[in-house]
Design an enzyme around this catalytic site. Structure first.
Site, PDB file in Angstrom:
ATOM      1  N   HIS A  44      32.547  50.983  31.624  1.00 20.63           N
ATOM      2  CA  HIS A  44      32.695  52.358  32.092  1.00 20.63           C
ATOM      3  C   HIS A  44      32.972  53.295  30.917  1.00 20.63           C
ATOM      4  O   HIS A  44      33.994  53.998  30.888  1.00 20.63           O
ATOM      5  CB  HIS A  44      33.807  52.441  33.136  1.00 20.63           C
ATOM      6  CG  HIS A  44      33.455  51.762  34.420  1.00 20.63           C
ATOM      7  ND1 HIS A  44      32.420  52.168  35.232  1.00 20.63           N
ATOM      8  CD2 HIS A  44      33.993  50.678  35.036  1.00 20.63           C
ATOM      9  CE1 HIS A  44      32.339  51.384  36.291  1.00 20.63           C
ATOM     10  NE2 HIS A  44      33.284  50.461  36.199  1.00 20.63           N
ATOM     11  N   ARG A  71      35.291  44.386  27.584  1.00 19.35           N
ATOM     12  CA  ARG A  71      34.815  44.311  28.965  1.00 19.35           C
ATOM     13  C   ARG A  71      33.327  44.641  28.961  1.00 19.35           C
ATOM     14  O   ARG A  71      32.916  45.715  28.535  1.00 19.35           O
ATOM     15  CB  ARG A  71      35.550  45.267  29.902  1.00 19.35           C
ATOM     16  CG  ARG A  71      34.954  45.167  31.315  1.00 19.35           C
ATOM     17  CD  ARG A  71      35.805  45.768  32.374  1.00 19.35           C
ATOM     18  NE  ARG A  71      35.825  47.219  32.348  1.00 19.35           N
ATOM     19  CZ  ARG A  71      36.325  47.974  33.326  1.00 19.35           C
ATOM     20  NH1 ARG A  71      36.849  47.392  34.398  1.00 19.35           N
ATOM     21  NH2 ARG A  71      36.331  49.280  33.229  1.00 19.35           N
ATOM     22  N   ASP A  85      28.859  37.957  19.172  1.00 21.64           N
ATOM     23  CA  ASP A  85      28.446  37.955  17.772  1.00 21.64           C
ATOM     24  C   ASP A  85      29.132  39.041  16.955  1.00 21.64           C
ATOM     25  O   ASP A  85      29.141  38.970  15.716  1.00 21.64           O
ATOM     26  CB  ASP A  85      26.925  38.123  17.664  1.00 21.64           C
ATOM     27  CG  ASP A  85      26.163  36.844  17.945  1.00 21.64           C
ATOM     28  OD1 ASP A  85      26.796  35.771  18.016  1.00 21.64           O
ATOM     29  OD2 ASP A  85      24.919  36.910  18.104  1.00 21.64           O
ATOM     30  N   GLU A 149      36.481  41.821  42.258  1.00 21.23           N
ATOM     31  CA  GLU A 149      36.377  43.236  42.616  1.00 21.23           C
ATOM     32  C   GLU A 149      35.745  43.480  43.976  1.00 21.23           C
ATOM     33  O   GLU A 149      35.355  44.613  44.285  1.00 21.23           O
ATOM     34  CB  GLU A 149      35.563  43.982  41.554  1.00 21.23           C
ATOM     35  CG  GLU A 149      36.127  43.888  40.154  1.00 21.23           C
ATOM     36  CD  GLU A 149      35.358  44.731  39.175  1.00 21.23           C
ATOM     37  OE1 GLU A 149      35.732  45.901  38.983  1.00 21.23           O
ATOM     38  OE2 GLU A 149      34.361  44.220  38.610  1.00 21.23           O
ATOM     39  N   ASP A 175      37.382  49.037  42.524  1.00 22.98           N
ATOM     40  CA  ASP A 175      36.207  48.501  43.207  1.00 22.98           C
ATOM     41  C   ASP A 175      36.582  47.618  44.388  1.00 22.98           C
ATOM     42  O   ASP A 175      35.880  47.602  45.405  1.00 22.98           O
ATOM     43  CB  ASP A 175      35.337  47.713  42.222  1.00 22.98           C
ATOM     44  CG  ASP A 175      34.530  48.624  41.320  1.00 22.98           C
ATOM     45  OD1 ASP A 175      34.042  49.655  41.805  1.00 22.98           O
ATOM     46  OD2 ASP A 175      34.393  48.302  40.126  1.00 22.98           O
TER      47      ASP A 175
END
Length: 236
Positions: A44, A71, A85, A149, A175
């Site tokens: 987000h 996240r 990575d 969620e 959520d």
């Protein structure tokens, strides 16, 4: 095993903060405050992969032992590989609803033979200078957290928590409350789940949860460390 992952798996209390502003100074200042980890939010926010890598550098540059965790926007294995990575210490993967999804996430974070993560001489491996060493330790070091969620995710929480390699469950209140038709009512004293079903059933509304469903929730939310979020910090 990394100290952060070891602490989480041991059930110790670890505290982190959340960064959605894509400037390295914000991440570095957050790390200087002494948190155990800083979550770089690539779900987000407008952060690109390059921004995530630069913020991870900033967290690593700070004094102390704060670790960068990302996240992700979703559970896509290629996206997971590219984020790992960059050299971060772990990932949080949103919207996990089944044990099958959770197992796929774990596979994406693990090098063969335990998983299917591709090998590259990236920042995580000091640009190839420590590729063999990183390959040997990465599977044990990386922290893997998944978000619960949705009502379906709650119904399968026990089996998700039981997946080998899942270190913590993060309950996403926004959520989850939206999923059950109670958006924003995270402090309500009334029952949170108007829709109840067991994992083996179709999501058919019932007036009361069955004993097996209640036990699934208890098992799921006790079998793994659980993130609870506030405006600026996360505590396991």
């Amino acid at each position: 095993m990394s100290e952060l992952r070891q602490a989480v798996r041991a059930g110790d209390s670890v505290v982190g903060t959340w960064v959605t502003i894509g400037h390295p100074a914000v991440a570095e200042m957050s790390a200087e405050l002494g948190f155990d980890f800083v979550v770089l939010d690539a779900e987000h926010s407008s952060m690109s992969l390059e921004t995530v890598e630069n913020l991870a550098r900033a967290v690593d540059a700070a004094s102390g032992e704060t670790k960068p965790v990302v996240r992700l926007p979703d559970d896509d294995p290629t996206r997971i590989k590219r984020v790992l990575d960059t050299g971060v210490s772990g990932v949080i993967v949103p919207m996990i609803e089944t044990a099958e999804q959770a197992r796929a996430v774990v596979r994406a974070t693990r090098y063969p033979p335990e998983g299917e993560r591709g090998v590259a001489g990236s920042r995580a491996a000091k640009y190839g200078l420590e590729l063999e060493e990183y390959f040997e330790r990465a599977n044990d070091e990386l922290l893997v957290m998944v978000q619960i969620e949705s009502a379906k995710g709650v119904g399968h929480a026990g089996s998700i928590a039981a997946v080998d390699g899942v270190d913590a469950l993060f309950v996403g209140p926004a959520d989850l409350s939206a999923s059950i038709g109670r958006f924003g009512e995270t402090d309500s004293s009334t029952p949170r789940f108007p829709l109840f079903w067991t994992p083996s059933e179709n999501p058919t509304p019932r007036s009361e949860p069955s004993h097996s469903t209640r036990q699934t929730w208890r098992n799921g939310l006790k079998s793994a460390s659980t993130f609870r979020s506030s405006a600026s910090t996360l505590t396991i």
